[in-house]
Design a protein around this motif. Sequence first.
Motif, PDB file in Angstrom:
ATOM      1  N   MET A   1      66.132  35.459  47.340  1.00 27.84           N
ATOM      2  CA  MET A   1      65.958  36.862  47.686  1.00 27.84           C
ATOM      3  C   MET A   1      64.886  37.479  46.788  1.00 27.84           C
ATOM      4  O   MET A   1      65.008  37.437  45.560  1.00 27.84           O
ATOM      5  N   PRO A   2      63.810  38.019  47.348  1.00 27.46           N
ATOM      6  CA  PRO A   2      62.718  38.546  46.528  1.00 27.46           C
ATOM      7  C   PRO A   2      63.097  39.841  45.817  1.00 27.46           C
ATOM      8  O   PRO A   2      64.037  40.545  46.204  1.00 27.46           O
ATOM      9  N   LEU A   3      62.344  40.136  44.769  1.00 27.08           N
ATOM     10  CA  LEU A   3      62.446  41.393  44.057  1.00 27.08           C
ATOM     11  C   LEU A   3      61.086  42.080  44.103  1.00 27.08           C
ATOM     12  O   LEU A   3      60.070  41.445  44.408  1.00 27.08           O
ATOM     13  N   TYR A   4      61.063  43.366  43.773  1.00 28.97           N
ATOM     14  CA  TYR A   4      59.825  44.142  43.875  1.00 28.97           C
ATOM     15  C   TYR A   4      59.607  44.937  42.598  1.00 28.97           C
ATOM     16  O   TYR A   4      60.524  45.561  42.068  1.00 28.97           O
ATOM     17  N   LYS A   5      58.365  44.892  42.116  1.00 25.67           N
ATOM     18  CA  LYS A   5      57.994  45.622  40.911  1.00 25.67           C
ATOM     19  C   LYS A   5      57.025  46.737  41.287  1.00 25.67           C
ATOM     20  O   LYS A   5      55.904  46.477  41.721  1.00 25.67           O
ATOM     21  N   PHE A   6      57.484  47.982  41.128  1.00 27.70           N
ATOM     22  CA  PHE A   6      56.640  49.149  41.366  1.00 27.70           C
ATOM     23  C   PHE A   6      55.967  49.502  40.044  1.00 27.70           C
ATOM     24  O   PHE A   6      56.641  49.683  39.018  1.00 27.70           O
ATOM     25  N   ILE A   7      54.643  49.637  40.073  1.00 28.61           N
ATOM     26  CA  ILE A   7      53.896  49.687  38.835  1.00 28.61           C
ATOM     27  C   ILE A   7      52.567  50.416  39.042  1.00 28.61           C
ATOM     28  O   ILE A   7      52.101  50.560  40.173  1.00 28.61           O
ATOM     29  N   GLU A   8      51.954  50.887  37.967  1.00 31.68           N
ATOM     30  CA  GLU A   8      50.644  51.522  38.050  1.00 31.68           C
ATOM     31  C   GLU A   8      49.572  50.464  38.310  1.00 31.68           C
ATOM     32  O   GLU A   8      49.694  49.312  37.882  1.00 31.68           O
ATOM     33  N   ARG A   9      48.484  50.874  38.970  1.00 35.92           N
ATOM     34  CA  ARG A   9      47.446  49.924  39.400  1.00 35.92           C
ATOM     35  C   ARG A   9      46.870  49.126  38.227  1.00 35.92           C
ATOM     36  O   ARG A   9      46.643  47.914  38.354  1.00 35.92           O
ATOM     37  N   GLU A  10      46.614  49.768  37.108  1.00 38.95           N
ATOM     38  CA  GLU A  10      46.000  49.047  35.986  1.00 38.95           C
ATOM     39  C   GLU A  10      46.908  47.920  35.489  1.00 38.95           C
ATOM     40  O   GLU A  10      46.422  46.833  35.118  1.00 38.95           O
ATOM     41  N   PHE A  11      48.218  48.140  35.490  1.00 35.87           N
ATOM     42  CA  PHE A  11      49.140  47.098  35.027  1.00 35.87           C
ATOM     43  C   PHE A  11      49.344  46.028  36.098  1.00 35.87           C
ATOM     44  O   PHE A  11      49.571  44.854  35.777  1.00 35.87           O
ATOM     45  N   PHE A  12      49.264  46.447  37.357  1.00 33.31           N
ATOM     46  CA  PHE A  12      49.277  45.505  38.487  1.00 33.31           C
ATOM     47  C   PHE A  12      48.117  44.516  38.344  1.00 33.31           C
ATOM     48  O   PHE A  12      48.297  43.297  38.441  1.00 33.31           O
ATOM     49  N   GLU A  13      46.934  45.036  38.099  1.00 34.01           N
ATOM     50  CA  GLU A  13      45.745  44.183  38.008  1.00 34.01           C
ATOM     51  C   GLU A  13      45.786  43.293  36.775  1.00 34.01           C
ATOM     52  O   GLU A  13      45.392  42.120  36.835  1.00 34.01           O
ATOM     53  N   SER A  14      46.275  43.827  35.654  1.00 33.27           N
ATOM     54  CA  SER A  14      46.322  43.000  34.445  1.00 33.27           C
ATOM     55  C   SER A  14      47.365  41.894  34.573  1.00 33.27           C
ATOM     56  O   SER A  14      47.198  40.815  34.000  1.00 33.27           O
ATOM     57  N   PHE A  15      48.420  42.146  35.346  1.00 31.58           N
ATOM     58  CA  PHE A  15      49.391  41.071  35.557  1.00 31.58           C
ATOM     59  C   PHE A  15      48.761  39.932  36.331  1.00 31.58           C
ATOM     60  O   PHE A  15      48.862  38.757  35.937  1.00 31.58           O
TER      61      PHE A  15
END
Length: 228
Positions: A1-15
Amino acid sequence: MPLYKFIEREFFESFFANGSLRIGTIYNFKDTVEHGLSRGDQLEGEHHLIRGIDGTVAISKDKHEPIISEVFKMESEGQAYISNLSIVVPRRCEDGFVFCTSYTFNEDLFRRWHKENGVDSCYEITNPRAFFGAISTAIESSAKFFANSNVIYTDKNINYQSAHANSHPAFTKVRDDYSWQYENRSVWGVRGPCGPLKPWVINVPQAIQFCKPFAHFENGNISYIRGV
């Protein structure tokens, strides 16, 4: 079962660039000034049990009464009587490291996160077990995996006879304030004695393979990331 991480764009890109992840702490999320009222919670890591007494309960030094005996200690012979009151006692956990996600995705949820915190990106954790395993390996010298669970949303005071009365305080939150988040969280306990815990940013590139970019929020619209 997947999970979802809601996050700011800059942290999305760095991940997705280098596996950068922020691992928070339970007690740090008590700071509602730093985190706001949606991410922060003054009761983080604790909940309260309540026992209401409508009639009369007799207590003595040889008789244990749930909740009551935690507050009233009888050391002499004889009995004391308690009538018509409610007793509330806390349950608290030790501090630990925590990583929070949501166990569902829908557009109303994404829009709520954007409204509350300006969050504008979301990635899907397609293999949660492997994802958290990669994090655990990366921090194994400092912390040990404790548990993963969906958060249990409860009343502000939990009835002492409720099925949730024995739930671990790291995984409970007040229903009326936080149930909209559909939160799942993983918790790690610290290895050995140390000072107060602080959030940290770590790079776990091994975790990237267990995730995929999912959606962005731009100009009031949600766009999905296909074929990545």
